[in-house]
Design a protein around this motif. Structure first.
Motif, PDB file in Angstrom:
ATOM      1  N   TRP A 696      39.988  29.910  37.827  1.00 26.51           N
ATOM      2  CA  TRP A 696      41.005  30.591  38.646  1.00 26.51           C
ATOM      3  C   TRP A 696      42.222  29.691  38.826  1.00 26.51           C
ATOM      4  N   ARG A 703      42.337  35.691  36.608  1.00 25.28           N
ATOM      5  CA  ARG A 703      41.970  35.994  37.999  1.00 25.28           C
ATOM      6  C   ARG A 703      41.386  37.381  38.179  1.00 25.28           C
ATOM      7  N   VAL A 704      41.880  38.363  37.434  1.00 27.91           N
ATOM      8  CA  VAL A 704      41.324  39.707  37.582  1.00 27.91           C
ATOM      9  C   VAL A 704      39.860  39.710  37.154  1.00 27.91           C
ATOM     10  N   ALA A 707      37.827  37.926  39.814  1.00 31.97           N
ATOM     11  CA  ALA A 707      37.699  38.727  41.035  1.00 31.97           C
ATOM     12  C   ALA A 707      36.737  39.892  40.830  1.00 31.97           C
ATOM     13  N   GLU A 729      45.196  34.270  47.815  1.00 32.99           N
ATOM     14  CA  GLU A 729      45.824  35.214  46.879  1.00 32.99           C
ATOM     15  C   GLU A 729      46.413  36.398  47.637  1.00 32.99           C
ATOM     16  N   HIS A 736      50.681  37.478  40.823  1.00 35.82           N
ATOM     17  CA  HIS A 736      50.004  36.361  40.173  1.00 35.82           C
ATOM     18  C   HIS A 736      50.438  36.186  38.727  1.00 35.82           C
ATOM     19  N   GLU A 750      47.850  45.304  36.803  1.00 37.79           N
ATOM     20  CA  GLU A 750      46.851  44.238  36.845  1.00 37.79           C
ATOM     21  C   GLU A 750      46.900  43.495  38.174  1.00 37.79           C
ATOM     22  N   ASP A 751      48.103  43.267  38.690  1.00 35.59           N
ATOM     23  CA  ASP A 751      48.199  42.539  39.946  1.00 35.59           C
ATOM     24  C   ASP A 751      47.677  43.382  41.107  1.00 35.59           C
ATOM     25  N   LEU A 754      44.035  43.214  41.028  1.00 39.98           N
ATOM     26  CA  LEU A 754      43.554  41.947  41.561  1.00 39.98           C
ATOM     27  C   LEU A 754      43.498  41.996  43.090  1.00 39.98           C
ATOM     28  N   CYS A 758      40.173  41.524  45.398  1.00 43.99           N
ATOM     29  CA  CYS A 758      40.061  40.473  46.405  1.00 43.99           C
ATOM     30  C   CYS A 758      39.627  41.071  47.744  1.00 43.99           C
TER      31      CYS A 758
END
Length: 771
Positions: A696, A703-704, A707, A729, A736, A750-751, A754, A758
């Protein structure tokens, strides 16, 4: 002119496209009386001699001759040559860059350094050009001084002195921009520049100049911005729209008599020179020798790299023409420079202040993470009666949402309102922005559906050099999961050539797209298995995979068995993914899949084993194949095998030691896949979580995936390292995956994914776990 040019051994040098023996002709072309020849020569200089900013030996050899051109008043279009010199000499190689240079890059780095030294040594001539009769030269000279001159205090003094006597509004803005550039490059001067910009922003004689001052203040001294910056800027924009087109010398800026201070604003007691060396303003047209030789060097901090404006969208970009565009005699030419000028002229046609969009972009970049202010400013721009201002605001809205997280419902709804505007560029820009937003486009759903119904001709777009694609309105609505996109997709499936992205659109619609399974299956059965089979079949297979349409197994099997040699491996992979998605409904494919796994260690065997497990659940048959794949020489194949082993869960517990061994592999993505698979087959979280959190921090793009695994593990323990990382995050305002200089079409999606993961992973771990 050009004394000694023929004595240079040009043929021994090279530029981007081979021997540099054509450089003398390019240099002479820059001095031609023929505007088309000048433009072609400038295009050649950027295209070959200074290709994509590179500096070659021939580039260095050109520098003295370029200086000869810029000081000769008989040469036309010298502003373009000043810009070329600024680009050649303006490269900053900071300490981090120097540390990363390898042996192959040493020569190039040395060329950059020599170019910077050579152009900087002659930068005194730009003092003379600041008052040149040619407005195109005056437009380019301030930035050249700010970028290249060794003595920034003297540059600032000259910029301030020149501002009140400069008759051209666009050049006045360039003087202000140059002051901002000086402050960014020489941070000890930022406070001094910020003070002056603040005075300009509140008391300058034109709304454009006040807006320029605010934009530069945002870049170099944002703390100096007024607290009510949004209403101030909105008021300036309204004033600019209502004011007649500005021209000529203003009465209050006709000179620097008693009671006036540099910059065309009233003098006051606290606006005098600040203590320190070298504060005496230089003459507006000081001789070059005096500008350089008589000035003591002021200690300054190392030069910092500068990013002037936010990247322009890849879709429907705004071209940036050379500074002298629109000045002097120009003709339409097939050069890149000519095309940029032509596009810029079309874009700016009818604008009273074509530079306003650039100022607003600069202001937005300077406001940086002040998302609330930027959103409010864009909302105001989107309500403007000026369509061009709304086009700019739509594009800037896309840039803001792409890079920063925030509440955008109102802004998105306003972008959606532009879809109904009769100006096609405005509606098109809005649909392109909404296409990137996926779920965030929900406030514009009805506007998208209305545009879709009103414009069936835009459902599918055709291109001269490739397959057809779905229109942006269709994609935007489909990515929302809105069933109102289904008729457009059904129509696309009836065309002679199916849009290449129709399958991905189907995937976002879920059960709403179920009526499309029949047409997808029928079209797949019609695909000829020749060299073009992959292009025709892949969108259909993607749609059937997304729908898990097991009834299409016979058609998919036909493709799997008859895949041609050309791109056959890609086509078989797509067919195997479809069969795996069908699960037990594709049981008739089991004999074919068993035959394909007889070549363990290959990519196709791993893919077939993964599909066979999904269809039959026969772990004994697929486990040896996947273990073999885990030992492949290809990292991609090992990753595929690890993912497939994870899908087996505890049935693959025997491979846990092998997966644990991969946690120390050099390839980060393989470590992540192995760690996740290790948890899936063994249920042990400690090793997995440690490896995932390390990844990470090392690479934001994993990160995706990380997570997703943490969310599947269940609520992370309160106070754990994982909880800290996830909370950090969630409170970050920057996306990100935001990049400087580019972006991906799925970055926002994608963000947002994420962020949702989270929150899911933290759910139940304590009060305030979700923002």
């Amino acid at each position: 002119m050009f004394s000694g040019i023929d004595e240079v051994d040009w043929a021994s040098m090279e530029h981007a496209y081979g021997p540099a023996d054509d450089v003398p002709e390019l240099l002479r072309g820059l001095a031609s009386d023929d505007p088309a020849e000048r433009e072609a020569a400038l295009d050649g200089m950027y295209g070959a001699v200074h290709h994509q900013g590179d500096v070659y030996a021939c580039t260095l050899a050109c520098i003295p001759f370029l200086f000869e051109l810029v000081v000769d008043p008989g040469v036309q279009d010298r502003g373009g040559v000043v810009e070329l010199l600024t680009s050649i000499g303006g490269f900053d190689l900071d300490e981090d860059d120097e540390a990363e240079i390898d042996e192959d890059e040493i020569e190039g780095a040395a060329n950059y350094a020599m170019a910077a030294a050579a152009v900087t040594a002659g930068a005194g001539v730009f003092f003379e050009l600041i008052a040149d009769e040619d407005p195109g030269v005056r437009l380019a000279a301030p930035l050249a001084l700010a970028t290249l001159h060794r003595h920034p205090v003297r540059v600032l003094a000259l910029l301030r002195e020149r501002l009140p006597v400069e008759p051209d509004e666009e050049v006045r803005l360039a003087l202000v921009e140059a002051a901002g550039r000086v402050a960014l490059r020489h941070r000890p001067l930022a406070e001094r520049v910020g003070k002056w910009l603040g005075l300009l922003a509140s008391r300058a004689d034109s709304p454009g100049l006040r807006l320029a001052a605010l934009a530069q203040l945002a870049r170099c001294s944002p703390d100096g911005l007024p607290g009510d910056v949004v209403p101030v800027v909105s008021g300036l924009l309204r004033e600019m729209r209502s004011a007649p087109e500005e021209s000529g010398v203003r009465e209050e800026s006709a000179g620097t008599g008693t009671g006036a201070s540099p910059g065309g604003i009233p003098a006051r007691e606290d606006d005098g020179p600040e203590p320190g060396p070298d504060t005496t303003p230089a003459p507006a047209a000081a001789p070059a020798a005096a500008a350089v030789d008589s000035d003591p060097v002021e200690p300054i901090e190392p030069v910092e790299p500068v990013q002037a404006v936010e990247p322009v969208q890849a879709v429907d970009p705004e071209p940036v023409a050379p500074a002298e565009a629109g000045r002097g005699e120009h003709v339409a030419t097939p050069t890149l420079v000519g095309q940029l000028r032509s596009l810029s002229a079309q874009e700016n046609a009818g604008r009273g202040a074509p530079w306003a969009a650039d100022l607003l972009r600069t202001l937005h970049v300077g406001l940086d993470d002040r998302v609330g202010d930027r959103t409010a400013l864009l909302a105001d721009q989107l309500r403007s009666p000026d369509r061009r201002q709304r086009i700019d605001a739509v594009r800037m809205s896309g840039g803001l949402i792409r890079a920063w997280r925030g509440p955008y419902e109102e802004l998105v709804a306003l972008v959606g309102e532009q879809l109904a505007d009769p100006e096609p560029r405005l509606a098109e820009a809005a649909s392109h922005v909404l296409e990137e937003l996926f779920g965030l486009a929900a406030p514009a759903a009805d506007a998208l559906a209305a545009r879709l119904a009103a414009d069936p001709g835009g459902w599918v777009r055709t291109w001269a050099g490739g397959p057809p694609g779905l229109g942006s309105t269709v994609k935007a609505l489909a990515r929302l999961g809105d069933p109102r996109a289904v008729p457009a997709l059904a129509a696309a499936l009836e065309r002679e050539q199916v849009a290449h992205d129709v399958g991905f659109a189907v995937g976002h619609l879920g059960a709403a797209a179920r009526p499309l399974a029949g047409p997808l299956r029928r079209r797949l059965a019609e695909v000829e298995l020749d060299e073009g089979a992959y292009d025709r079949a892949s969108p259909l297979l993607a749609g059937l995979t997304a729908l898990r349409a097991g009834e299409a197994a016979p058609e998919v099997l036909r493709v799997l068995r008859g895949a041609p040699e050309y791109r056959g491996e890609w086509l078989r992979s797509a067919a195997l993914r479809a069969l795996g998605a069908f699960g037990p409904a594709a049981r008739e494919a089991v004999p074919e899949l068993r035959a394909l796994i007889r070549r363990p260690g290959t990519a196709s065997a791993t893919e077939a084993a993964e599909a066979l497990w999904a269809v039959s659940g026969d772990a004994d048959a697929v486990l040896p194949v996947l273990i073999e794949g885990l030992q492949s020489d290809q990292v991609h194949d090992r990753r595929s095998a690890a993912v497939a082993l994870g899908a087996l869960g505890p049935r693959a517990a025997v491979v846990a030691p092998r997966l644990r061994g991969l946690l120390a592999h050099d390839e980060l993505w393989l470590r992540v896949d192995a760690a996740i698979a290790l948890w899936e087959v063994s249920g042990r979280t400690r090793e997995t979580v440690a490896a995932l959190l390390t990844a990470w921090e090392q690479n934001r793009h994993v990160r995706v995936r990380v997570a997703e695994c943490l969310a599947r593990m269940g609520p992370v323990p309160e106070g754990s390292a994982a909880a800290h990382v996830l909370r950090s995050e969630l409170v970050s305002v920057r996306r990100h995956n935001a990049m400087d200089g580019g972006y991906g079409s799925h970055d926002i999606h994608e963000d947002e994914k994420l962020l949702a993961l989270c929150r899911q992973a933290l759910r139940g771990t304590g009060k305030g776990s979700t923002p």
